[in-house]
Scaffold this active site. Structure first.
Site, PDB file in Angstrom:
ATOM      1  N   LYS A   1       5.105   4.996  -1.950  1.00  0.00           N
ATOM      2  CA  LYS A   1       4.103   4.283  -1.143  1.00  0.00           C
ATOM      3  C   LYS A   1       4.633   4.170   0.268  1.00  0.00           C
ATOM      4  O   LYS A   1       5.848   4.101   0.478  1.00  0.00           O
ATOM      5  CB  LYS A   1       3.875   2.873  -1.697  1.00  0.00           C
ATOM      6  CG  LYS A   1       2.542   2.284  -1.323  1.00  0.00           C
ATOM      7  CD  LYS A   1       1.476   2.702  -2.308  1.00  0.00           C
ATOM      8  CE  LYS A   1       0.122   2.195  -1.930  1.00  0.00           C
ATOM      9  NZ  LYS A   1      -0.835   2.412  -3.033  1.00  0.00           N
TER      10      LYS A   1
ATOM     11  N   ASP B   1      -4.860   4.396   1.523  1.00  0.00           N
ATOM     12  CA  ASP B   1      -4.827   3.086   0.868  1.00  0.00           C
ATOM     13  C   ASP B   1      -5.562   2.165   1.847  1.00  0.00           C
ATOM     14  O   ASP B   1      -6.326   2.650   2.700  1.00  0.00           O
ATOM     15  CB  ASP B   1      -3.377   2.641   0.589  1.00  0.00           C
ATOM     16  CG  ASP B   1      -3.290   1.496  -0.421  1.00  0.00           C
ATOM     17  OD1 ASP B   1      -3.397   1.748  -1.622  1.00  0.00           O
ATOM     18  OD2 ASP B   1      -3.135   0.330   0.001  1.00  0.00           O
TER      19      ASP B   1
HETATM   20  N1  GLU Z   1      -3.631   4.267  -2.781  1.00  0.00           N
HETATM   21  C1  GLU Z   1      -4.166   4.694  -4.035  1.00  0.00           C
HETATM   22  C2  GLU Z   1      -3.475   3.972  -5.166  1.00  0.00           C
HETATM   23  O1  GLU Z   1      -3.108   2.832  -5.018  1.00  0.00           O
HETATM   24  C3  GLU Z   1      -4.204   6.203  -4.187  1.00  0.00           C
HETATM   25  C4  GLU Z   1      -2.882   6.904  -4.073  1.00  0.00           C
HETATM   26  C5  GLU Z   1      -2.988   8.409  -4.063  1.00  0.00           C
HETATM   27  O2  GLU Z   1      -4.082   8.953  -4.189  1.00  0.00           O
HETATM   28  O3  GLU Z   1      -1.935   9.029  -3.938  1.00  0.00           O
HETATM   29  O4  GLU Z   1      -3.306   4.463  -6.252  1.00  0.00           O
END
Ligand code: GLU
Length: 455
Positions: free
Chosen positions: A130, A170
């Site tokens: 992340k 996100d």
């Molecule tokens: N931010 C999204 C999550 O919390 C998607 C992450 C992604 O597609 O890599 O899963």
């Protein structure tokens, strides 16, 4: 004490707290997982000997960097950016980028930790990561957002790649931001490759990616209800948020015959007694994505609706609740209110939106409760499919991807039932979806780590 002695849960958590001072969100996320995993590994000596949980609770690395940019008034601004690479045992690091003033190391470590289990649950080969920055895109011009994204990517590009780490969107990072960041990555490296997901269709994006998180959360909700002999049709839903996840969750609830009563943003929530139908959802998408306005404007436009400033929607009576805004947006009192008002199921579109105390309320009341790491995994799952399409130089159509998303959510639900079924214990058939998601997600990552030895 022998070095590999089996410490108990309290000792383990005391260590986590000591090593991560002040990182409350991260500690909360580890606590929620550790309490289930401790029970699961109680009689599995190999996990203890290899210190698997201790290793998963320590990110592989946390990179932080300065992001300088110039605003439209020619003032130089300085933000902090991060990429947390939590675990790549089962695939390249994968997880979104968040731009929000609340972003800090604790928040990103919790999100990357959760992502590891979520990605494992999808069954696709993706590790957990992340990233983000304490940048507030609200009120910024497109040019300012572009300069920020370019500066952010100028640091981030050296840490990512299609086989190493694949970020996505996100909170605060949508199609516009992904476009600016992808353009900068391509400019610096000279390579067009699937380094980001959530791209637009013109340059390698996937059909169904924008819809996937919200639709997936509703499919998960439907699966929980079906398992309990119920359905969405005719039920009232309370939803928080008004971004990509919330609007698509609302859309799917409406398509399946439910009625959506609320949506929200950080300024408050709107309550529409007539229901928020597809036409109104389209209006909100335009308000949020094009005009970049506030949800309060909904009540000015649709005059039967009311805006409740500074409030969250959890006191509105409903059958179904979908928290789709942010972490810790639903506390124990609000969970009590939902249960008292007759709510039978909660499906989390956001990451860790319910506090630990709130989760306890849902469990004690034995209502259906789908935690984010299972319920919102549809988004990252379709990101995984975007990666496959990019590396295979193919693009699948909406119908194919829609079917794959449904199947992936069915698979996640089945795993949660398999590992979270308490029926054998108290005979009620109750499924603890938190436990199911934690154990199923953990097992795959842990077994891969065991295979690698001490690395
Ligand atoms: N931010 C999204 C999550 O919390 C998607 C992450 C992604 O597609 O890599 O899963």
């Amino acid at each position: 004490m022998e070095i590999n002695d089996h410490v108990d849960l309290d000792q383990f958590m005391a260590g986590v707290k000591k090593r991560n001072p002040g990182q409350t969100e991260f500690i909360q996320a580890v606590q929620e997982v550790a309490q289930d995993i401790y029970e699961f590994i109680d009689d599995k000596v190999q996990y203890h000997e290899a210190q698997i949980l201790r290793r998963i609770a320590e990110p592989d690395r946390v990179v932080s960097f300065r992001v300088c940019w110039e605003d439209d008034n020619h003032h130089i601004r300085v933000q902090r950016g991060w990429r947390v690479q939590s675990n790549n045992a089962i695939g390249p690091y994968k997880g979104g980028i968040r731009f929000h003033p609340s972003v800090n190391e604790s928040v990103l470590k919790f999100l990357a930790f959760e992502q590891t289990f979520k990605n494992s649950l999808t069954g696709l080969p993706m590790g957990g990561g992340k990233g983000g920055a304490n940048f507030n895109p609200k009120g910024k011009s497109d040019a300012e957002v572009m300069r920020f994204c370019q500066s952010f990517m100028t640091e981030l590009y050296r840490h990512i790649g299609p086989e190493t780490d694949v970020p996505a969107g996100d909170i605060g990072v949508g199609g516009r931001e992904i476009g600016y960041m992808f353009g900068q990555y391509k400019r610096i490296t000279g390579r067009w490759e699937g380094v980001l997901t959530g791209k637009a269709l013109e340059y390698g994006g996937s059909q169904m990616r924008p819809e996937a998180t919200g639709y997936g959360a509703v499919y998960f909700l439907r699966n929980m209800l079906r398992h309990a002999g119920q359905d969405i049709e005719g039920k009232n839903a309370v939803i928080s948020g008004s971004g990509n996840v919330a609007t698509h969750a609302a859309e799917k609830v409406v398509q399946l015959g439910g009625k959506v009563l609320t949506l929200s943003d950080s300024g408050g929530f709107i309550y529409d007694p007539d229901g928020i139908d597809q036409e109104k959802i389209n209006w909100i998408k335009h308000l949020k994505n094009v005009k970049r306005g506030r949800i309060s404007e909904y009540a000015d436009h649709f005059t039967n609706a009311t805006h409740h400033e500074g409030k969250r929607p959890w006191n509105v009576p409903c059958d179904l609740a979908l928290p789709c805004a942010t972490q810790n947006e639903l506390d124990a009192d609000e969970a009590e209110a939902l249960v008292e008002n007759g709510c039978i199921a909660v499906s989390e579109g956001a990451n860790m939106p319910t506090t630990l105390e709130g989760v306890k309320v849902f469990h004690d009341a034995k209502i259906l409760y789908g935690p984010g790491k299972a319920a919102n995994a549809g988004g990252v799952a379709v990101s995984g499919l975007e990666m496959s399409q990019n590396s295979g130089r193919v693009s699948w159509n909406t119908q194919q991807l829609g079917e794959m998303l449904t199947e992936l959510m069915d698979g996640i639900h089945a795993k949660c039932v398999e590992y979270g079924h308490e029926g054998g214990k108290d005979g009620s058939g109750y499924v603890d979806y938190v436990k199911g998601a934690n154990i199923a997600g953990f097992k795959k990552v842990a077994d891969a780590m065991l295979a690698f030895g001490v690395v």
